[in-house]
Design a protein around this motif. Structure first.
Motif, PDB file in Angstrom:
ATOM      1  N   TRP A   1       0.859  -1.225  -0.012  1.00 15.52           N
ATOM      2  CA  TRP A   1       0.126  -0.020  -0.130  1.00 15.52           C
ATOM      3  C   TRP A   1       0.883   1.253   0.150  1.00 15.52           C
ATOM      4  N   SER A   2       0.558   2.147  -0.882  1.00 13.51           N
ATOM      5  CA  SER A   2       1.513   3.280  -0.766  1.00 13.51           C
ATOM      6  C   SER A   2       0.369   4.744  -0.959  1.00 13.51           C
ATOM      7  N   GLY A   3       0.709   5.768  -0.029  1.00 15.80           N
ATOM      8  CA  GLY A   3      -0.091   7.051  -0.049  1.00 15.80           C
ATOM      9  C   GLY A   3      -1.326   6.719   0.517  1.00 15.80           C
ATOM     10  N   VAL A   4      -1.496   6.201   1.475  1.00 16.84           N
ATOM     11  CA  VAL A   4      -2.959   5.802   2.273  1.00 16.84           C
ATOM     12  C   VAL A   4      -2.950   6.983   3.076  1.00 16.84           C
ATOM     13  N   ARG A   5      -4.103   7.613   2.826  1.00 14.71           N
ATOM     14  CA  ARG A   5      -4.859   8.743   3.723  1.00 14.71           C
ATOM     15  C   ARG A   5      -6.104   8.546   4.023  1.00 14.71           C
ATOM     16  N   LEU A   6      -6.431   8.486   5.288  1.00 16.08           N
ATOM     17  CA  LEU A   6      -7.787   8.372   5.986  1.00 16.08           C
ATOM     18  C   LEU A   6      -8.414   9.936   6.167  1.00 16.08           C
ATOM     19  N   HIS A   7      -9.429  10.444   5.468  1.00 19.73           N
ATOM     20  CA  HIS A   7      -9.921  11.597   5.474  1.00 19.73           C
ATOM     21  C   HIS A   7     -11.028  12.003   6.612  1.00 19.73           C
ATOM     22  N   ALA A   8     -11.745  10.946   6.770  1.00 23.39           N
ATOM     23  CA  ALA A   8     -12.982  10.940   7.615  1.00 23.39           C
ATOM     24  C   ALA A   8     -13.193   9.837   8.174  1.00 23.39           C
ATOM     25  N   THR A   9     -13.864   9.883   9.246  1.00 20.55           N
ATOM     26  CA  THR A   9     -14.242   8.468  10.002  1.00 20.55           C
ATOM     27  C   THR A   9     -15.547   8.355  10.063  1.00 20.55           C
ATOM     28  N   GLY A  10     -16.343   7.254  10.453  1.00 19.54           N
ATOM     29  CA  GLY A  10     -17.398   6.776  10.836  1.00 19.54           C
ATOM     30  C   GLY A  10     -18.562   6.763   9.529  1.00 19.54           C
ATOM     31  N   ALA A  11     -17.849   6.813   8.413  1.00 16.35           N
ATOM     32  CA  ALA A  11     -18.876   6.593   7.131  1.00 16.35           C
ATOM     33  C   ALA A  11     -19.338   5.181   7.025  1.00 16.35           C
TER      34      ALA A  11
END
Length: 269
Positions: free
Chosen positions: A48-58
Motif C-alpha cells: 500500500w502506498s500513499g494511504v490517507r484517511l480523511h474522515a471516520t464513521g462512514a
C-alpha cells in the motif's frame, strides 16, 4: 478504465470504533475483480502506498478504482455527499498459490473445523432406573434420571406445523422441569429420533431448543437421538445407562453404538 462501486454496512453493524470499518473496506476492494487485472490467479494485497484517511464513521461509500501504470490500483473513497473518506495512491497485488499460503504451517493446522459424530469407547454402565412416559408433569419423588420421548408427528402433518408443535411441547417440558421443586437432583433425558441425521427436522429444532436450556442450566438435560432400529426394551435401558456413564450432554445412537459431537479437522478439498 475506472471502476465505480457503492458499498454499505448493514444497519445493525455500526462503524463506531473504526477509522474505516474493515468490512466496508473489504467490500470496496472486491470491485477490483471488475478491473480486469486479476486474471485467473488468486492475488493478495502486497504493498500500500500513499494511504490517507480523511474522515471516520462512514457506513456507505462510493468507490473509484483506477488501474495505475505500474500495475497497481489507485483507490478513492467518498461518502454519499461526495466528501473524501480514503485515498490510496497505489495498491499493488501479487499472485499467491495454495502452497505459499501454507508454507511453514503444519498440514493439520491448515484445514477448517467441522462437526462430526465420533464413536465413544465402550464403558461399564452405571445403574439407573429411568421413568418412562413422562409428559411434562412433575409429581412426587423423582429418580436420578427421567426420560421424556418426543412423539412422532405423523405423515399427515407438514414440516412447519410439526416443528411448531414439537417446539411448543418441549418448551413446556423444559419450563415445567426447571420450575418443579423436586427436579434439582434429577436429569431430564429428551428422547428423539432422526434429529441428528436430517430425517426429522422438527426433532432437530427440539435439539436446538434444549441446547439453549443446557447452556443456561448445565447438567439438567440430556439429548438422546435414537435410530429407527432401537426399541424400548432392554436395549434402550442399556443405552441410557451408558449415556449417563459417558457424561456427554448429547448422544446419537447408531446401530447400537454411541456417538458424541466433536470438532474435527475438515478436509482440504
Amino acid at each position: 478504465r475506472d471502476v465505480y462501486a457503492e458499498v454499505a454496512l448493514p444497519e445493525q453493524d455500526g462503524a463506531d470504533g473504526f477509522g474505516l470499518h474493515p468490512a466496508v473496506l473489504d467490500a470496496a476492494l472486491h470491485a477490483i475483480g471488475l478491473t480486469g487485472l486479476l486474471g485467473d490467479e488468486a492475488v493478495l494485497p502486497f504493498a500500500w502506498s500513499g494511504v490517507r484517511l480523511h474522515a471516520t464513521g462512514a457506513t456507505t461509500l462510493r468507490v473509484r478504482l483506477t488501474p495505475t501504470d505500474d500495475g497497481g490500483i489507485a483507490v478513492a473513497v467518498f461518502d454519499t455527499a461526495g466528501q473524501p473518506v480514503l485515498t490510496v495512491d497505489s495498491l499493488v497485488l501479487r499472485p499467491v498459490t495454495t502452497d505459499q499460503l501454507g508454507a511453514g504451517v503444519p498440514d493439520a493446522a491448515q484445514s477448517l473445523f467441522a462437526v462430526e459424530w465420533v464413536p465413544l469407547p465402550d464403558a461399564d454402565p452405571v445403574a439407573a432406573e429411568p421413568v418412562w412416559g413422562w409428559h411434562g408433569q412433575v409429581a412426587g419423588e423423582l429418580p436420578a434420571v427421567v426420560v421424556a420421548e418426543l412423539p412422532a408427528a405423523g405423515d399427515a402433518v407438514g414440516v412447519v406445523e410439526a416443528t411448531h408443535a414439537a417446539s411448543v411441547l418441549v418448551l413446556g417440558w423444559v419450563q415445567e422441569w426447571l420450575a418443579g421443586a423436586g427436579t434439582e437432583g434429577s436429569r431430564l433425558v429428551v428422547l428423539t429420533r432422526g434429529a441428528t441425521d436430517g430425517s426429522d427436522l422438527a426433532a432437530a429444532a427440539v435439539w436446538g431448543l434444549v441446547r439453549s436450556a443446557q447452556s443456561e442450566h448445565p447438567h439438567r438435560f440430556i439429548l438422546l437421538d435414537l435410530d429407527d432400529d432401537t426399541d424400548h426394551g432392554s436395549e434402550l435401558g442399556r443405552i441410557l445407562t451408558a449415556v449417563l456413564d459417558s457424561g456427554e450432554p448429547e448422544i446419537a445412537v447408531r446401530a447400537g453404538g454411541l456417538y458424541a459431537r466433536r470438532l474435527t479437522r475438515a478436509g482440504t478439498g
